[in-house]
Design a protein around this motif. Structure first.
Motif, PDB file in Angstrom:
ATOM      1  N   TYR A   1       0.828  -1.191   0.000  1.00  0.00           N
ATOM      2  CA  TYR A   1       0.000   0.000   0.000  1.00  0.00           C
ATOM      3  C   TYR A   1       0.867   1.246   0.000  1.00  0.00           C
ATOM      4  CZ  TYR A   1      -3.012  -3.733   1.598  1.00  0.00           C
ATOM      5  OH  TYR A   1      -3.667  -4.918   1.706  1.00  0.00           O
TER       6      TYR A   1
ATOM      7  N   ARG B   1      -2.546  -3.806   9.326  1.00  0.00           N
ATOM      8  CA  ARG B   1      -3.517  -3.044  10.106  1.00  0.00           C
ATOM      9  C   ARG B   1      -4.342  -2.148   9.180  1.00  0.00           C
ATOM     10  NH1 ARG B   1      -1.078   0.724  14.166  1.00  0.00           N
ATOM     11  NH2 ARG B   1       0.554  -0.842  14.147  1.00  0.00           N
ATOM     12  N   LEU B   2      -3.648  -1.555   8.222  1.00  0.00           N
ATOM     13  CA  LEU B   2      -4.342  -0.717   7.253  1.00  0.00           C
ATOM     14  C   LEU B   2      -5.369  -1.543   6.469  1.00  0.00           C
ATOM     15  CD1 LEU B   2      -4.115   2.233   5.892  1.00  0.00           C
ATOM     16  CD2 LEU B   2      -3.146   0.936   4.004  1.00  0.00           C
ATOM     17  N   ARG B   3      -4.946  -2.730   6.095  1.00  0.00           N
ATOM     18  CA  ARG B   3      -5.833  -3.604   5.334  1.00  0.00           C
ATOM     19  C   ARG B   3      -7.092  -3.919   6.127  1.00  0.00           C
ATOM     20  NH1 ARG B   3      -3.429  -8.740   2.123  1.00  0.00           N
ATOM     21  NH2 ARG B   3      -5.346  -9.761   1.452  1.00  0.00           N
TER      22      ARG B   3
ATOM     23  N   CYS C   1      -8.433  -2.207   8.271  1.00  0.00           N
ATOM     24  CA  CYS C   1      -9.242  -1.009   8.419  1.00  0.00           C
ATOM     25  C   CYS C   1     -10.248  -0.889   7.263  1.00  0.00           C
ATOM     26  CB  CYS C   1      -8.249   0.140   8.519  1.00  0.00           C
ATOM     27  SG  CYS C   1      -8.795   1.753   8.216  1.00  0.00           S
ATOM     28  N   PHE C   2      -9.832  -1.338   6.082  1.00  0.00           N
ATOM     29  CA  PHE C   2     -10.738  -1.332   4.928  1.00  0.00           C
ATOM     30  C   PHE C   2     -11.583  -2.604   4.881  1.00  0.00           C
ATOM     31  CE2 PHE C   2      -7.677   1.758   3.524  1.00  0.00           C
ATOM     32  CZ  PHE C   2      -8.330   2.565   2.609  1.00  0.00           C
TER      33      PHE C   2
ATOM     34  N   MET D   1       0.988  -2.473   7.431  1.00  0.00           N
ATOM     35  CA  MET D   1       0.170  -2.678   6.232  1.00  0.00           C
ATOM     36  C   MET D   1      -1.035  -3.566   6.544  1.00  0.00           C
ATOM     37  SD  MET D   1       2.724  -3.207   3.028  1.00  0.00           S
ATOM     38  CE  MET D   1       4.234  -2.265   2.889  1.00  0.00           C
TER      39      MET D   1
ATOM     40  N   PHE E   1     -14.637   6.687   7.610  1.00  0.00           N
ATOM     41  CA  PHE E   1     -13.574   5.937   6.985  1.00  0.00           C
ATOM     42  C   PHE E   1     -12.220   6.570   7.279  1.00  0.00           C
ATOM     43  CE2 PHE E   1     -11.660   4.157   3.147  1.00  0.00           C
ATOM     44  CZ  PHE E   1     -11.968   2.848   3.443  1.00  0.00           C
TER      45      PHE E   1
ATOM     46  N   CYS F   1      -5.901   3.772  12.932  1.00  0.00           N
ATOM     47  CA  CYS F   1      -5.000   2.686  12.566  1.00  0.00           C
ATOM     48  C   CYS F   1      -3.548   3.130  12.753  1.00  0.00           C
ATOM     49  CB  CYS F   1      -5.378   2.302  11.145  1.00  0.00           C
ATOM     50  SG  CYS F   1      -4.221   1.417  10.183  1.00  0.00           S
ATOM     51  N   PHE F   2      -3.247   4.400  12.526  1.00  0.00           N
ATOM     52  CA  PHE F   2      -1.900   4.924  12.744  1.00  0.00           C
ATOM     53  C   PHE F   2      -1.735   5.389  14.191  1.00  0.00           C
ATOM     54  CE2 PHE F   2      -2.132   5.292   8.187  1.00  0.00           C
ATOM     55  CZ  PHE F   2      -0.833   5.275   7.733  1.00  0.00           C
TER      56      PHE F   2
ATOM     57  N   ARG G   1     -11.289   5.990  10.820  1.00  0.00           N
ATOM     58  CA  ARG G   1     -10.800   4.640  11.068  1.00  0.00           C
ATOM     59  C   ARG G   1      -9.331   4.519  10.648  1.00  0.00           C
ATOM     60  NH1 ARG G   1     -13.651   0.306   7.974  1.00  0.00           N
ATOM     61  NH2 ARG G   1     -15.402   1.758   8.126  1.00  0.00           N
ATOM     62  N   LEU G   2      -9.033   5.135   9.516  1.00  0.00           N
ATOM     63  CA  LEU G   2      -7.651   5.124   9.038  1.00  0.00           C
ATOM     64  C   LEU G   2      -6.735   5.804  10.058  1.00  0.00           C
ATOM     65  CD1 LEU G   2      -5.927   4.522   6.353  1.00  0.00           C
ATOM     66  CD2 LEU G   2      -5.945   6.992   6.154  1.00  0.00           C
TER      67      LEU G   2
ATOM     68  N   LEU H   1       1.595   4.072   1.472  1.00  0.00           N
ATOM     69  CA  LEU H   1       1.345   4.823   2.702  1.00  0.00           C
ATOM     70  C   LEU H   1       1.982   6.201   2.668  1.00  0.00           C
ATOM     71  CD1 LEU H   1       1.728   1.776   5.031  1.00  0.00           C
ATOM     72  CD2 LEU H   1      -0.374   2.981   4.483  1.00  0.00           C
TER      73      LEU H   1
ATOM     74  N   LEU I   1      -8.269  -4.302  -0.539  1.00  0.00           N
ATOM     75  CA  LEU I   1      -8.951  -3.338   0.327  1.00  0.00           C
ATOM     76  C   LEU I   1     -10.412  -3.201  -0.066  1.00  0.00           C
ATOM     77  CD1 LEU I   1      -6.216  -0.536   0.197  1.00  0.00           C
ATOM     78  CD2 LEU I   1      -6.423  -2.395   1.852  1.00  0.00           C
TER      79      LEU I   1
END
Lengths: 481, 481
Positions: free
Chosen positions: A190, B441-443, B445-446, B439, A438, A445-446, A441-442, A192, B203
């Protein structure tokens, strides 16, 4: 919790005593960025010198659930680098070195506190430069440019900051040090980097950036055309783009600003003009000569009063000096002003100009404008006098109406400056609750605990859930004196 | 759980009976993409016609925790559009319309199943085109190009797919329909478009794309220079870039491929050459003439055997035909081949070529190459014969060694093709556990339930946590016959 002295001692142990600012006078210098209204004194300012120190500071703050506010040069105009709720401000200015100039691969690795212009100056001897040049490039930091995904006069041709960032080292809200992207633009997984650029310090803090360098163009040609009306200037812009020419800059300066600049610094703009169009071409000499040959008759066809070509670097610098210092000279023309960062698809420029005039008439306030016409990115400045009853309120109304007009025309709540504190509550005008949820949520995540730059970028909207608005600051102002 | 018939009926109710493929023969046509090894028959193929249908299908699958595998034209070469674990394949081919050509704002909104080349054909009458042109552009879909963030011969000058995507409508793994980005490039909030481009369907699935269109350049000039050695060709590339010229393409074709192309389709490449360099310039006629005037002597200085300039569109098309069909003609030269998608920083090209030769010698297998030299993006093809004992094993070893060599030189596990199934287990060679966890975790999230394209892009690594590898397929192959 017995936080105070232990916490301070721990931070000093990480960055050294000189790296922690706890005095009121010291902290006061970090009270505001360049936004008109927002202010807030951080409870502490920490000035790390390495990425590892930065990560350790974030982890330490996280343990106490203390807000962390990253800051570059503090030249942003969205209140993004302020601490309205207190917390620890992370000043990145001491991390201002170029770590590597990798000319063979046309890139550089730099620390976030590096001043934008310094990089181009360093790369120039090798024939390269860093294309994103916000008008503040003499003072703004690359970390700050990345955080707001800054634009600038040349992004019509060269794109915005995100188009020039290949990779980043960041500390997340969890205090983890990770690399996103890298020197090779094609990268798996991804992207990022793209999320972090424009993240405004809400996802973490940038500790190093790998940026793309471009070859300095062989030639640069700067033209100035003056018109009796703003409409003529706007239509000239459409005609130039319609002819398939992409100048490196296309800036419109309105009557008010032409006068303000001439009275303030004297850039040689034709004083009586209703609008001035600044056109810059760059590239191989043959190409720009050919482009100029197309552009001059286009300007004439649109009733240009005068067309002038800068004959040398000194003349070119003077024409730009007027544009770049427009915001600075306005002080002598008005008591107060509100700056809007509005954007519409380029084809709607004439329409938004008409609506802006109607708003100006309705609120009985002058709205002055210098803007990146090629991008549809306006910078309307609403002039008011706060000593006159009701003017501030009408200025705020005009500002709100302007924002809504841009959105109706398919624009965005912010152009190149970002969201910060200033536009956070406007986000629901542009985004549906699902979109906001959305993003929230992202963010989580960070930054699972919501310590990174709370209150910025996302609104206090139910869709954004909990966790991003901290409670009352843990360290009431003055706790350290 | 009594899934089968009710689930099938529900899907048919959403997309119509003709939109669900349940027969074995029908599903078999979706068994593989263009990767050499990976295969897997989906349990069902669903062909939605609208974004809303797509969202409803994803939500229905989510309820049963059934894997969803998005697929465009199936021309990817990483196994990304296969169903090795079964599940529902979402074939996006029926959504292949151009929804809007917005010439005034230089963009188009298209459905994901649109064939890449069709867009440029439609925009051409207005003087515009879509710049990203993977070699597969005649058959690959824009949705697939976005999912793999495809490159192509012209990305040296114009950038990769992500640089041309302004916005996207997507269905997340939760079955929510959201818009990311939009027509105005300066947009507030997190740049989720950049994350989705290159997300390989892990995603969610793309249901519409807003892409940037570029003005068709005034002129195009294609040159072919032949050399006796690959080294001379590589050094010519460095010298051209070093002179500050950015051609729109710089492709090297090695001796093996020159012969294969000439014997296969006859593109007029000089047969005895040790390497051929294809150079394309585009832009204003004056500019490209000047550039060609610089390039020709550079080629001569590097011992070019012959320099040829395409005199017309037909000659130009023929030179490109050879390059674009290189992968197709190789079948007549070898029984089997493994294609690697390797990338190194451009400055390391000579070094990687030397290492590749050493690997070839060690494994006693020929490694042939056509590549995007300007980007450092190689496409080594390891030739073997699976009827000869041990050759397949040696080919796999060579492939692995090549990958590691690229990483050692600062490259990446994949260039322009993506990760998919093929490179998922190689990700830990490039990324630290913290990066992978991030990554993952990001995944999540979607796609909180891990239903989107499971097993692709991220490895089965402890850092990636649970939730992305589904258990045994819910619908064993053949359940619907």
């Amino acid at each position: 919790m017995p936080l105070t002295s232990e916490f301070l001692r721990d931070l000093e142990a990480i960055v050294g005593a000189r790296g922690v600012v706890s005095s009121v006078e010291g902290r006061l210098t970090y009270e505001a960025d360049m936004h008109t209204f927002y202010k807030g004194i951080p409870d502490l300012v920490v000035l790390p010198e390495t990425a590892e120190q930065t990560a350790t500071v974030v982890r330490r703050c996280r343990r106490e659930h203390v807000a962390v506010i990253p800051r570059g040069s503090g030249t942003g105009i969205i209140g993004g680098a302020t601490a309205p709720l207190g917390g620890v401000m992370l000043g990145m200015n001491r991390m201002n070195r170029i770590l590597e100039l990798d000319i063979a691969n046309r890139c550089a690795t730099v620390q976030p506190g590096l001043i934008n212009l310094w990089l181009s100056q360093a790369a120039r001897e090798h024939g390269y430069y860093f294309a994103p040049d916000p008008s503040s490039q003499m003072v703004s930091s690359i970390g700050g440019n990345c955080s707001t995904n800054a634009g600038g006069p040349h992004c019509l041709k060269y794109g915005i900051t995100v188009n020039h960032v290949l990779g980043m080292q960041v500390v997340t809200g969890e205090g983890e040090l990770v690399w996103l992207g890298g020197k090779v633009p094609e990268r798996p997984g991804y992207d990022l980097t793209g999320v972090f650029v424009g993240g405004e310090g809400t996802l973490g803090v940038v500790t190093a950036v790998i940026v793309r360098l471009l070859h300095v163009p062989e030639g640069v040609k700067t033209l100035l055309a003056s018109f009796s009306t703003l409409d003529d200037a706007s239509e000239t812009v459409s005609a130039i783009i319609g002819a398939g020419i992409v100048p490196s800059a296309l800036e419109i300066i309105d009557e008010f600003f032409v006068r303000a600049i001439e009275e303030g610094i004297g850039a040689g703009y034709p004083k009586g003009a209703g609008a001035v169009l600044l056109i810059e071409l760059d590239g191989p000499v043959e190409e720009i000569e050919a482009q100029a040959g197309h552009i001059v008759p286009i300007c004439r066809d649109h009733a240009a009063l005068e067309i002038r070509v800068a004959r040398d670097e000194a003349e070119r610098a003077l024409l730009w000096k007027g544009r770049k210092e427009a915001a600075g000279v306005v002080g002598r023309m008005t008591s107060n002003w509100l700056l809007q960062d509005a954007v519409v698809p380029r084809s709607r420029l004439p329409e938004i100009m008409r609506r802006m005039q109607a708003i100006s008439d309705r609120q009985r306030l002058r709205i002055a404008n210098v803007f990146h016409a090629g991008d549809g990115n306006l910078h309307p400045m609403i002039l008011y006098d706060d000593r006159v009853a009701g003017e501030l309120e009408r200025a705020k109304l005009a500002n709100e109406e302007l924002l809504r007009a841009c959105l109706e025309l398919g624009g965005s709540v912010t152009g190149e400056h970002g969201v910060g504190l200033d536009k956070a509550e406007s986000m629901p005008l542009q985004f549906a609750p699902a979109d906001l949820a959305f993003m929230a949520r992202l963010r989580r995540c960070f930054d699972p605990d919501g310590i990174m730059n709370p209150g910025k970028l996302l609104p206090s909207h139910p869709a954004c859930g909990e966790g991003f608005r901290p409670g009352p600051p843990r360290f009431p102002s003055g706790a350290w004196v």
